[in-house]
Design a protein around this motif. Structure first.
Motif, PDB file in Angstrom:
ATOM      1  N   ARG A  72       0.855  -1.088  -0.038  1.00 40.81           N
ATOM      2  CA  ARG A  72      -0.071   0.008  -0.060  1.00 40.81           C
ATOM      3  C   ARG A  72       0.840   1.176  -0.223  1.00 40.81           C
ATOM      4  O   ARG A  72       0.776   2.196  -0.718  1.00 40.81           O
ATOM      5  CB  ARG A  72      -0.789  -0.037   1.347  1.00 40.81           C
ATOM      6  CG  ARG A  72      -2.046   0.884   1.071  1.00 40.81           C
ATOM      7  CD  ARG A  72      -2.980   0.559   2.414  1.00 40.81           C
ATOM      8  NE  ARG A  72      -2.288   1.247   3.586  1.00 40.81           N
ATOM      9  CZ  ARG A  72      -2.756   1.009   4.893  1.00 40.81           C
ATOM     10  NH1 ARG A  72      -3.688   0.067   4.886  1.00 40.81           N
ATOM     11  NH2 ARG A  72      -1.956   1.654   5.837  1.00 40.81           N
ATOM     12  N   ALA A  80      -8.212   6.191  -1.616  1.00 39.41           N
ATOM     13  CA  ALA A  80      -7.512   4.996  -1.890  1.00 39.41           C
ATOM     14  C   ALA A  80      -7.436   3.981  -0.576  1.00 39.41           C
ATOM     15  O   ALA A  80      -7.743   3.069  -0.155  1.00 39.41           O
ATOM     16  CB  ALA A  80      -6.119   5.174  -2.446  1.00 39.41           C
ATOM     17  N   ILE A 140      -9.022   0.689   0.418  1.00 40.70           N
ATOM     18  CA  ILE A 140      -8.133  -0.310   0.947  1.00 40.70           C
ATOM     19  C   ILE A 140      -8.371  -1.052   2.191  1.00 40.70           C
ATOM     20  O   ILE A 140      -8.470  -2.137   2.481  1.00 40.70           O
ATOM     21  CB  ILE A 140      -6.656  -0.095   0.774  1.00 40.70           C
ATOM     22  CG1 ILE A 140      -6.091   0.228  -0.599  1.00 40.70           C
ATOM     23  CG2 ILE A 140      -5.550  -0.989   1.450  1.00 40.70           C
ATOM     24  CD1 ILE A 140      -4.901   0.892  -1.069  1.00 40.70           C
ATOM     25  N   ARG A 141      -8.808   0.063   3.160  1.00 42.36           N
ATOM     26  CA  ARG A 141      -8.914  -0.336   4.480  1.00 42.36           C
ATOM     27  C   ARG A 141     -10.311  -1.023   4.552  1.00 42.36           C
ATOM     28  O   ARG A 141     -10.366  -2.143   5.109  1.00 42.36           O
ATOM     29  CB  ARG A 141      -9.106   0.957   5.411  1.00 42.36           C
ATOM     30  CG  ARG A 141      -9.201   0.673   6.965  1.00 42.36           C
ATOM     31  CD  ARG A 141      -9.192   1.784   7.699  1.00 42.36           C
ATOM     32  NE  ARG A 141      -7.804   2.608   7.430  1.00 42.36           N
ATOM     33  CZ  ARG A 141      -7.700   3.995   7.453  1.00 42.36           C
ATOM     34  NH1 ARG A 141      -8.723   4.829   7.196  1.00 42.36           N
ATOM     35  NH2 ARG A 141      -6.507   4.562   7.376  1.00 42.36           N
ATOM     36  N   GLU A 194      -9.414  -4.346   3.322  1.00 40.14           N
ATOM     37  CA  GLU A 194      -8.807  -4.949   4.413  1.00 40.14           C
ATOM     38  C   GLU A 194      -9.565  -5.537   5.501  1.00 40.14           C
ATOM     39  O   GLU A 194      -9.413  -6.638   5.906  1.00 40.14           O
ATOM     40  CB  GLU A 194      -7.559  -4.351   4.854  1.00 40.14           C
ATOM     41  CG  GLU A 194      -6.252  -4.193   4.031  1.00 40.14           C
ATOM     42  CD  GLU A 194      -5.295  -3.221   4.688  1.00 40.14           C
ATOM     43  OE1 GLU A 194      -4.200  -3.463   4.185  1.00 40.14           O
ATOM     44  OE2 GLU A 194      -5.824  -2.485   5.495  1.00 40.14           O
ATOM     45  N   LEU A 212      -7.975   1.076  -8.055  1.00 40.17           N
ATOM     46  CA  LEU A 212      -8.253   0.719  -6.701  1.00 40.17           C
ATOM     47  C   LEU A 212      -9.159  -0.475  -6.807  1.00 40.17           C
ATOM     48  O   LEU A 212      -8.897  -1.195  -5.904  1.00 40.17           O
ATOM     49  CB  LEU A 212      -9.283   1.936  -6.195  1.00 40.17           C
ATOM     50  CG  LEU A 212      -8.395   3.134  -5.816  1.00 40.17           C
ATOM     51  CD1 LEU A 212      -9.285   4.328  -5.098  1.00 40.17           C
ATOM     52  CD2 LEU A 212      -7.664   2.730  -4.324  1.00 40.17           C
ATOM     53  N   ILE A 231      -6.495  -3.169  -6.626  1.00 43.00           N
ATOM     54  CA  ILE A 231      -5.986  -3.257  -5.468  1.00 43.00           C
ATOM     55  C   ILE A 231      -7.053  -4.028  -4.505  1.00 43.00           C
ATOM     56  O   ILE A 231      -6.629  -4.857  -3.843  1.00 43.00           O
ATOM     57  CB  ILE A 231      -5.524  -2.001  -4.770  1.00 43.00           C
ATOM     58  CG1 ILE A 231      -4.425  -1.321  -5.788  1.00 43.00           C
ATOM     59  CG2 ILE A 231      -5.193  -2.394  -3.409  1.00 43.00           C
ATOM     60  CD1 ILE A 231      -4.274   0.084  -5.368  1.00 43.00           C
ATOM     61  N   LYS A 232      -8.200  -3.577  -4.805  1.00 38.52           N
ATOM     62  CA  LYS A 232      -9.090  -4.125  -3.762  1.00 38.52           C
ATOM     63  C   LYS A 232      -9.523  -5.724  -4.190  1.00 38.52           C
ATOM     64  O   LYS A 232      -9.628  -6.557  -3.232  1.00 38.52           O
ATOM     65  CB  LYS A 232     -10.689  -3.439  -3.959  1.00 38.52           C
ATOM     66  CG  LYS A 232     -11.584  -3.862  -3.047  1.00 38.52           C
ATOM     67  CD  LYS A 232     -12.781  -3.049  -3.315  1.00 38.52           C
ATOM     68  CE  LYS A 232     -14.006  -3.806  -2.410  1.00 38.52           C
ATOM     69  NZ  LYS A 232     -15.426  -3.185  -3.180  1.00 38.52           N
ATOM     70  N   ILE A 271      -6.548  -7.659  -2.999  1.00 41.75           N
ATOM     71  CA  ILE A 271      -6.580  -7.843  -1.244  1.00 41.75           C
ATOM     72  C   ILE A 271      -7.712  -8.931  -1.046  1.00 41.75           C
ATOM     73  O   ILE A 271      -7.395  -9.920  -0.371  1.00 41.75           O
ATOM     74  CB  ILE A 271      -7.195  -6.431  -0.643  1.00 41.75           C
ATOM     75  CG1 ILE A 271      -5.908  -5.666  -0.623  1.00 41.75           C
ATOM     76  CG2 ILE A 271      -7.420  -6.795   0.737  1.00 41.75           C
ATOM     77  CD1 ILE A 271      -6.344  -4.230  -0.344  1.00 41.75           C
TER      78      ILE A 271
END
Lengths: 160, 223
Positions: free
Chosen positions: A5, A61, A65-66, A69, B23, B26-27, B30
């Motif tokens: 990240r 972002a 991302i959080r 996650e 994004l 990325i998501k 993940i």
């Protein structure tokens, strides 16, 4: 995940900043002060704009991302919980397997002992019956020969 | 190292795409990683569960085998013990039968001996018993003890004394004692001074010979 990240965020900053830094340097090189000042003003204006934009982008972002996650953590927690359930079931099953096998073996033990009891009873009956027959035979033969035996005894006594 | 290069490549690819797409990727990455991790955790748990079950099955089978082995041994021991008891009882039964017939023979012999004491042959029996005892004592001054009421069967003691004398080469004199013998038949002969005696009553003879007689009689009864 954190390394990954951070890398992306740093690169976003770096790429945008590099363009504007280059323009400023060019202005100085030209030694044109008004232009330079203008460029500098433009640069700072742009920098601020870019900074806000970058911050917004980074914030978005980070949020995404959080959230991803968190979802991932939940997924993993769920998987861990599922794994625990699987292992717990396996342990339960282990106890069931043990109990089942032992119970079956104990049932067999009873059968083995019962079989042994029956076999031995049969053999004992046979032994007893044979012993009884022999005892009768001894008595019968003895009765037939008792006079001979009496003669032996009397002879032994009166013969001195 | 390889994974770092992959990440670099992936980042480069992402940087060339619009922000939302990046994004999204990325998501997705993940999520994909989390899914892989979750799957790995579950697979590991399944593997462990199988291992537990297999181990349990193996242990349970061993335990069951052990239980059965011990039960078989116990059953064999039980059979051996019961059979040994039964064989012993059978032997005792046969021995009892032999004892019964032996006792019967001895009891009958006893009756016959009692009958003998009131028969004319008894005199001859007494003569033989007195003579044997007197020879056993080596002759000399002897006296005979008889059962009450048996005086009437008393043989000629001087004739016996002569025979004893001939046998022992010792001057012999035999007289009848006033004492009486507590027996069914037979006699007791002793030196006059009472130092040595030979008990030839039927019971005393039987007691002396009982061991060899039992063997001989048992043979006669079962031959």
């Amino acid at each position: 995940m954190i390394f990954y990240r951070m890398n992306i965020i740093e690169r976003i900053y770096f790429k945008k900043g590099l363009i504007y830094e280059s323009i400023a340097v060019l202005g100085f090189l030209c030694s044109n002060l008004p232009l330079l000042l203008n460029i500098k003003r433009q640069y700072f204006k742009l920098k601020n704009t870019v900074s806000v934009e970058v911050n917004a982008l980074a914030s978005n972002a980070l949020k995404v991302i959080r959230s991803a996650e968190e979802a991932a953590e939940k997924r993993i927690a769920l998987a861990e919980s599922e794994a625990k359930a699987i292992e717990s079931n396996a342990i339960k099953k282990r106890d069931e397997i043990m109990a089942k096998k032992v119970s079956a073996a104990e049932k067999n033990v009873q059968e083995i002992m019962k079989k042994a009891e029956l076999e031995v009873e049969e053999q004992i009956k046979q032994i007893e019956s044979e012993a009884e027959k022999e005892a009768k035979k001894i008595a019968e033969q003895g009765s037939k020969r008792i006079d001979d035996a009496v003669k032996i005894i009397i002879e032994a006594i009166i013969g001195g | 190292m390889a994974s770092e290069e992959n990440v670099e490549e992936e980042i480069t690819e992402i940087e060339e795409e619009p922000e939302n797409e990046r994004l999204k990727k990325i998501k997705e990455k993940i999520e994909r990683d989390a899914e892989q991790r979750a799957n790995a955790i579950i697979e590991e748990a399944k593997r462990r569960a199988k291992e537990i079950e297999d181990e349990a099955l193996s242990k349970a089978e061993k335990k069951a085998e052990e239980i059965l082995r011990r039960a078989k041994e116990e059953a064999e021991r039980y059979k051996r013990r019961r059979l040994a008891e039964a064989k012993l009882k059978a032997k005792q039964r046969k021995t009892r039968a032999q004892e019964e017939i032996l006792e019967k023979a001895f009891s009958k012999a006893n009756e016959k001996l009692k009958e003998l004491t009131s028969s004319p042959e008894y005199k001859g029996v007494l003569e033989k018993l007195i003579q044997k005892a007197a020879i056993g004592l080596g002759g000399g001054d002897l006296e005979v003890v008889l059962v009450p009421g048996h005086d009437k069967y008393l043989p000629d003691l001087s004739s016996i004394a002569k025979k004893v004398e001939g046998e022992t080469k010792n001057p012999t004199k035999i007289s009848l004692s006033k004492e009486k013998l507590d027996a069914d038949g037979g006699c007791l002969v002793r030196r006059k001074d009472g130092t040595i005696y030979i008990d030839n009553s039927f019971q005393a003879i039987l007691e002396r010979k009982i061991k060899e007689l039992r063997v001989e009689v048992a043979k006669a009864l079962t031959k």
